[in-house]
Design an enzyme around this catalytic site. Structure first.
Site, PDB file in Angstrom:
ATOM      1  N   VAL A 186      35.834  40.434  48.514  1.00 39.81           N
ATOM      2  CA  VAL A 186      36.570  40.015  47.314  1.00 39.81           C
ATOM      3  C   VAL A 186      36.728  38.502  47.299  1.00 39.81           C
ATOM      4  CG1 VAL A 186      38.735  40.200  46.048  1.00 39.81           C
ATOM      5  CG2 VAL A 186      37.760  42.228  47.121  1.00 39.81           C
ATOM      6  N   ASP A 187      37.013  37.915  48.451  1.00 43.21           N
ATOM      7  CA  ASP A 187      37.082  36.457  48.533  1.00 43.21           C
ATOM      8  C   ASP A 187      35.738  35.824  48.186  1.00 43.21           C
ATOM      9  OD1 ASP A 187      39.750  36.093  49.183  1.00 43.21           O
ATOM     10  OD2 ASP A 187      39.414  36.115  51.338  1.00 43.21           O
TER      11      ASP A 187
END
Length: 404
Positions: free
Chosen positions: A168-169
């Site tokens: 997600v980062d």
């Protein structure tokens, strides 16, 4: 040849992964990225490990090349004034402080836009700057759970699983880089900057892609499929004589060829498996037939046969196999960079291949404060002013780079 973003100045107030990954991409493309940390270095990844190389964190090294470092105490008005001075001539400001922090410091978009109307300002938060969760902190792991990603990762036996990297980062960093580049391109027409409101939660939900579409259309809550595909069969990992391999058959022609190569051509005509829809409905039966047949040869022999007949397949490689793979090496996806403390370090190369304005790694991941003097001098600060800022603990200077 100059980089594609040569002449673009980025003031990077982010830390950990999403923001630094974004600015590393911009730096690889030629932008001048100034990484801002508190005195002593406030990017938490500097201390995340092991492994370390001569005290330098491998995690920090993965997302911070092609940047210059300045350390500034943002808790002081003098420190915040340095940021305003740098922002006057910057093209991009990026931060991932908790919602409201930049407003409290008068370093928010509206405050900086007043001194630089052309500024592109990217804010990365867990949940965005609107909505009932806007004030909550966001972490990749938590967002993977809340977004539904973990609910579809793993299998019935394993339970919900997170993805093996902070995906997600990474995706938020990529979306942020795309958004920044789009805003810079639009600025060429309008002459105006704008604010970008990036959310880890938004990014994670968007990454659900076809799984989200399946749910929105059918209303059926997807279950954990492990290595299987929800819409295509056979499209999974399969066990051969000595280990696993991946087979990813995408159409009926490929399936017929697979069956022929495996010596079970009659299966392709079986009404249970003749179409992809039928194969999805009879997945367990087909998987059992395929795995039983795969047991007669080692995985590498099957993959060689499949590849000769253009059947999509591949191994499940370990890290040592990945970074010694001739294709990975030929594409320069492993690079070596000299670092003043860590020595020679290996980094993952850039996947961006441009024919004229190629990406380059021209700066090692910086030591905290390594370029403080250089950056302040370029911004117009005098010898006396820099010395006073140092004396008042507003800035910290990496001594080996201290050339006043």
């Amino acid at each position: 040849m100059k980089g594609a973003l040569e002449g673009i100045t980025v003031l990077d107030l982010s830390r950990v992964l999403a923001g630094p990954y974004c600015t590393m991409i911009l730096g690889d493309l030629g932008a001048d990225v100034m990484k801002v940390e508190a005195p002593g270095g406030s990017d938490e990844t500097r201390g995340w490990g092991p492994p370390f190389q001569n005290g330098v964190s491998a995690y920090y090294l993965c997302a911070n090349r092609n940047k210059r470092s300045i350390t500034v105490n943002l808790k002081t008005e003098e420190g915040r004034e340095i940021i305003r001075t740098l922002a006057k001539d910057a093209d991009v400001v990026i931060n991932n402080f908790k919602t409201g922090s930049m407003e409290n410091w008068d370093l928010d978009y509206d405050s900086l836009k007043a001194i630089n109307p052309r500024l592109v300002y990217c804010s990365i938060t867990g949940f965005g700057e609107t909505g009932p969760y806007r004030h909550l902190p966001g972490y990749d792991y938590i967002i993977q759970g809340m977004s539904g990603l973990m609910s579809i990762t793993g299998n019935d036996e394993s339970g919900p699983m997170k993805i093996g990297v902070a995906m997600v980062d990474i995706l938020t960093g990529l979306y942020s880089a795309i958004s920044i580049e789009a805003a810079l391109l639009e600025r060429e027409r309008s002459g105006q900057g704008q604010k970008i409101d990036m959310s880890l939660m938004d990014t994670a939900v968007s990454s659900l892609a076809n799984v989200a579409s399946n749910y929105l259309i059918s209303g059926a809550i997807p279950r954990r499929l492990g290595n299987d595909h929800p819409n295509i069969v056979p499209y999974s990992t399969f066990r051969a004589m000595d280990g696993e391999l991946i087979i990813a058959v995408g159409n009926n022609r490929q399936f017929a060829t697979l069956c022929e190569v495996m010596g079970i051509s009659e299966i392709a005509a079986d009404e249970r498996f003749h179409t992809n829809e039928a194969r999805v409905n009879h997945k367990l039966e087909l998987t059992g037939i395929l795995e039983n047949r795969l047991q007669i040869k080692p995985a590498n022999e099957w993959m060689e046969l499949f590849s000769q007949h253009n059947i999509p397949c591949g191994p499940i490689a370990t890290m040592d196999q990945v970074f010694n793979h001739p294709q990975v090496l030929a594409r320069e996806m492993v690079v070596e960079v000299d670092h003043p403390e860590a020595g020679s370090v290996k980094l993952v190369g850039s996947p961006i291949k441009l024919s004229r304005t190629e990406t380059k790694i021209e700066r090692h991941p910086p030591i905290a404060g390594e370029h403080t003097v250089e950056i302040l001098q370029q911004a117009g600060y005098s010898h006396v002013e820099i010395e006073q800022l140092k004396k008042n603990n507003i800035i910290q200077i990496y001594q080996e780079a201290y050339t006043l």
